[in-house]
Design an enzyme around this catalytic site. Structure first.
Site, PDB file in Angstrom:
ATOM      1  NE  ARG A 100      -3.678   2.675   1.797  1.00 53.12           N
ATOM      2  CZ  ARG A 100      -3.172   4.005   1.615  1.00 53.12           C
ATOM      3  NH1 ARG A 100      -2.053   4.313   1.738  1.00 53.12           N
ATOM      4  NH2 ARG A 100      -4.204   5.022   1.174  1.00 53.12           N
ATOM      5  CE  LYS A 147     -15.508   4.997 -19.918  1.00 51.93           C
ATOM      6  NZ  LYS A 147     -16.482   6.326 -19.427  1.00 51.93           N
ATOM      7  CD  GLU A 179     -16.734  15.355 -19.126  1.00 49.39           C
ATOM      8  OE1 GLU A 179     -16.862  14.485 -20.395  1.00 49.39           O
ATOM      9  OE2 GLU A 179     -15.787  15.193 -18.670  1.00 49.39           O
TER      10      GLU A 179
END
Length: 283
Positions: A100, A147, A179
């Site tokens: 992590r 994305k 958008e």
């Protein structure tokens, strides 16, 4: 029972297990794509796969399969699930990292997960009635052309829209619409069809790009520029595009009626053209 794909294996969706140490879960370190399925075939597949490759390359994730192999998995899921109308969701993360650490260790194996959703969108009430959108501040990061699975701001925008009695949110920055929370925003003015230019400020929508190309093929003017909320409210028509809505008329923005408050002829024509395109080119 729905069949999913996870790291090389087809299995029941409710049996799919991803490590809680996956960087997609811990850091939103991943990319996703959503492709529509009409008549049991993938719509505009090449465009979606090209965007997947651009997005993963932008954040330095190597796809574990070639684009041809990914498309084959998508097709197999459509067949195994008997899907005729709906969506194929695909997510690739950098993989599970036991440290992590913000800097991932070398050699992580990416996680690739796909599943399908049966979803009607060809003939639903919203097509004939239109939808409402609510405007919200755009709180997202600067690389909106990627994305990313980091969708907190979009989820918050959707919730705000729902609380305002709307079905979609249009995000606003410096007075201009960027958008939708999960769509591309368009308006129709005396100039023609207006939508924002591609840049790092917006996601290059595959459905919006295809519809824009279809509009130009039919001699309709497509203008790529920014527009304000005030201009949108005065437009002749407004609509959104996405894999899950195709081309959907917007008839209210923040409670203000657009045009006559009904789906307009330009958006309805573009929707019909896109469905024709989807059926002719599906794979």
């Amino acid at each position: 029972m729905s069949v999913a794909y996870l790291n090389g294996t087809y299995l029941p969706l409710d049996e799919a297990r991803i490590s809680p140490l996956d960087r997609g879960f811990l850091f939103a370190d991943g990319i996703y794509e959503v492709a529509a399925v009409i008549d049991g075939k993938l719509v505009d597949s090449a465009s979606h796969l090209a965007r997947l490759e651009r997005s993963t390359r932008a954040i330095g994730i190597d796809l574990p399969l070639s684009l041809e192999e990914i498309e084959a998995v998508q097709k197999q899921l459509v067949v195994r699930n008997g899907l005729t109308e709906g969506l194929v969701y695909l997510q690739v993360t950098r993989g599970a990292d036991t440290t992590r650490d913000f800097i991932p260790p070398a050699g992580l194996q990416p996680t690739m997960f796909l599943f399908v959703q049966a979803k009607p969108f060809l003939d639903i009430p919203a097509v004939h009635d239109g939808i409402a959108v609510a405007t919200v501040p755009d709180l997202r990061w600067a690389r909106r052309d990627i994305k990313s699975v980091g969708l907190l701001a979009q989820a918050m925008a959707k919730q705000a829209a729902r609380e305002a009695g709307a079905q979609e949110a249009w995000m606003v920055e410096d007075g201009f619409v960027t958008e939708g929370a999960s769509s591309t925003a368009f308006i129709v003015t005396e100039e023609g069809i207006v939508t924002r230019s591609y840049s790092q400020s917006v996601l290059a929508g595959c459905t919006g790009a295809a519809i824009g190309a279809l509009a130009q093929e039919k001699g309709l003017a497509l203008i790529r520029r920014s527009f304000t909320v005030a201009e949108a409210k005065q437009a002749k028509e407004a609509f959104i595009t996405s894999a899950s809505t195709l081309c959907q008329s917007v008839v209210h923005i923040d409670g203000s009626k657009i045009g006559d408050g009904r789906p307009g002829p330009v958006a309805m024509r573009l929707r019909a053209l896109y469905i024709e395109f989807a059926r002719a080119t599906g794979v």
